[in-house]
Scaffold this motif. Structure first.
Motif, PDB file in Angstrom:
ATOM      1  N   GLN A 168       0.815  -1.213   0.000  1.00 52.73           N
ATOM      2  CA  GLN A 168       0.000   0.000   0.000  1.00 52.73           C
ATOM      3  C   GLN A 168       0.852   1.269   0.000  1.00 52.73           C
ATOM      4  O   GLN A 168       0.329   2.373   0.139  1.00 52.73           O
ATOM      5  N   TRP A 169       2.134   1.106  -0.187  1.00 54.06           N
ATOM      6  CA  TRP A 169       3.044   2.250  -0.159  1.00 54.06           C
ATOM      7  C   TRP A 169       2.810   3.137  -1.379  1.00 54.06           C
ATOM      8  O   TRP A 169       2.551   2.625  -2.470  1.00 54.06           O
TER       9      TRP A 169
ATOM     10  N   LEU B 276      -5.071  -7.495  -1.608  1.00 56.04           N
ATOM     11  CA  LEU B 276      -6.446  -7.971  -1.505  1.00 56.04           C
ATOM     12  C   LEU B 276      -6.508  -9.210  -0.622  1.00 56.04           C
ATOM     13  O   LEU B 276      -7.352  -9.305   0.286  1.00 56.04           O
ATOM     14  N   GLU B 277      -5.614 -10.159  -0.846  1.00 56.66           N
ATOM     15  CA  GLU B 277      -5.625 -11.371  -0.033  1.00 56.66           C
ATOM     16  C   GLU B 277      -5.315 -11.071   1.433  1.00 56.66           C
ATOM     17  O   GLU B 277      -5.909 -11.669   2.333  1.00 56.66           O
ATOM     18  N   ARG B 278      -4.394 -10.130   1.645  1.00 55.90           N
ATOM     19  CA  ARG B 278      -4.054  -9.773   3.031  1.00 55.90           C
ATOM     20  C   ARG B 278      -5.263  -9.176   3.742  1.00 55.90           C
ATOM     21  O   ARG B 278      -5.573  -9.523   4.889  1.00 55.90           O
ATOM     22  N   GLN B 279      -5.964  -8.255   3.072  1.00 56.01           N
ATOM     23  CA  GLN B 279      -7.118  -7.613   3.699  1.00 56.01           C
ATOM     24  C   GLN B 279      -8.238  -8.620   3.975  1.00 56.01           C
ATOM     25  O   GLN B 279      -8.877  -8.584   5.042  1.00 56.01           O
ATOM     26  N   LEU B 280      -8.485  -9.513   3.015  1.00 51.67           N
ATOM     27  CA  LEU B 280      -9.512 -10.527   3.234  1.00 51.67           C
ATOM     28  C   LEU B 280      -9.131 -11.461   4.375  1.00 51.67           C
ATOM     29  O   LEU B 280      -9.966 -11.828   5.210  1.00 51.67           O
TER      30      LEU B 280
ATOM     31  N   ALA C 277     -10.295 -11.483  12.049  1.00 52.80           N
ATOM     32  CA  ALA C 277     -11.029 -10.671  13.026  1.00 52.80           C
ATOM     33  C   ALA C 277     -12.378 -11.311  13.363  1.00 52.80           C
ATOM     34  O   ALA C 277     -12.877 -11.197  14.488  1.00 52.80           O
ATOM     35  N   ALA C 278     -12.967 -11.992  12.380  1.00 56.46           N
ATOM     36  CA  ALA C 278     -14.264 -12.641  12.597  1.00 56.46           C
ATOM     37  C   ALA C 278     -14.121 -14.103  13.027  1.00 56.46           C
ATOM     38  O   ALA C 278     -15.126 -14.807  13.167  1.00 56.46           O
ATOM     39  N   ALA C 279     -12.888 -14.564  13.226  1.00 59.04           N
ATOM     40  CA  ALA C 279     -12.608 -15.940  13.641  1.00 59.04           C
ATOM     41  C   ALA C 279     -13.183 -16.954  12.652  1.00 59.04           C
ATOM     42  O   ALA C 279     -13.785 -17.963  13.043  1.00 59.04           O
ATOM     43  N   LEU C 280     -12.999 -16.675  11.344  1.00 59.35           N
ATOM     44  CA  LEU C 280     -13.484 -17.572  10.299  1.00 59.35           C
ATOM     45  C   LEU C 280     -12.330 -17.968   9.397  1.00 59.35           C
ATOM     46  O   LEU C 280     -11.401 -17.197   9.202  1.00 59.35           O
TER      47      LEU C 280
END
Length: 251
Positions: free
Chosen positions: A120-121, A170-174, A180-183
């Motif tokens: 994201q730099w 994209l993969e990192r954010q997903l 965060a949702a423990a899924l």
């Protein structure tokens, strides 16, 4: 190199000697400032590499950093080039452009895994630093057997490099949102399919409705447990599509 005077920011980026070399070596220099900035970004994300935090880590004042980095924009360029680092020796071209270009792309993925903030730099222009130029050279060298002209070669590595950067981010954010949702990925996609299926109007959105009715989101296998696992099947699918496009251009 020509006798033309090199701009100060470029001289610092390439670590060219500037000014007098007489006297005692300074305790602080470009390398130390940039290395500290990269360490902070690796540990705290891009927001952790602010001038005040860099200065505090080095036990100096923020203003004193400007003697070594010139400006905040220059620090961005210095950090990006330093984080990319030298091209791995494993990228020595073997004369098989598709395999070499694939390895070039996957080697960049490894860089982003080591420095996630780098995806994201800010991009402020074409490559200027020694490491960025070396990566560009490696990409062009991989394309040498194709016979493509220079414009086409630059286009290929620009598209491929952009795909790697965006695909990794994209993969990192997903992955972060699932964590965060423990899924895991299969659970998240199953929930996605189940939540939207009843909302879709097949008359207005026929292909999307057919996609969700196919059950594809229920059949994704669980992803590997390791956070350092290789890029996903989707990423590799997109990578091969780009390489197929290059092959079509090569003919």
């Amino acid at each position: 190199m020509s006798d033309r005077e090199v701009p100060g920011d470029l001289a610092r980026l390439w670590r060219l000697p500037t000014g007098s070399r007489l006297g005692r070596r300074a305790e602080l220099d470009v390398d130390r400032v940039v290395a500290t900035a990269v360490e902070l970004a690796d540990r705290e994300g891009a927001a952790g590499a602010t001038l005040p935090k860099i200065a505090a880590a080095l036990s100096v004042t923020p203003m004193s950093l400007y003697r070594h980095i010139g400006s905040k924009d220059e620090l961005v360029a210095l950090m990006g080039d330093a984080a990319f680092g030298p091209v791995p020796e494993s990228l020595a071209a073997r004369g098989e452009w598709r395999a070499d270009l694939r390895e070039w792309a996957l080697a960049q993925c490894a860089v982003f895994r080591a420095h996630p903030w780098l995806a994201q730099w800010p991009i402020t222009g074409p490559p200027r630093g020694p490491h960025a130029i070396a990566w560009m050279d490696a990409g062009l060298r991989a394309l040498r057997p194709t016979g493509l002209d220079w414009g086409a070669k630059i286009g290929v590595i620009t598209v491929l490099g952009g795909y790697v950067r965006q695909g990794f981010d994209l993969e990192r954010q997903l992955r972060d949102s699932r964590t965060a949702a423990a899924l895991d990925e299969s659970q998240a996609l199953a929930n996605y399919g189940r939540d939207l299926t009843g909302l879709l109007d097949a008359g207005r959105l026929p292909d999307i409705a057919a996609l969700f009715d196919s059950g594809i989101f229920e059949s994704i296998p669980p992803e590997p447990d390791s956070a350092a696992a290789s890029m996903s099947e989707d990423f590799h699918f997109g990578l091969e599509l780009i390489l197929d496009g290059v092959a079509a251009a090569v003919k």
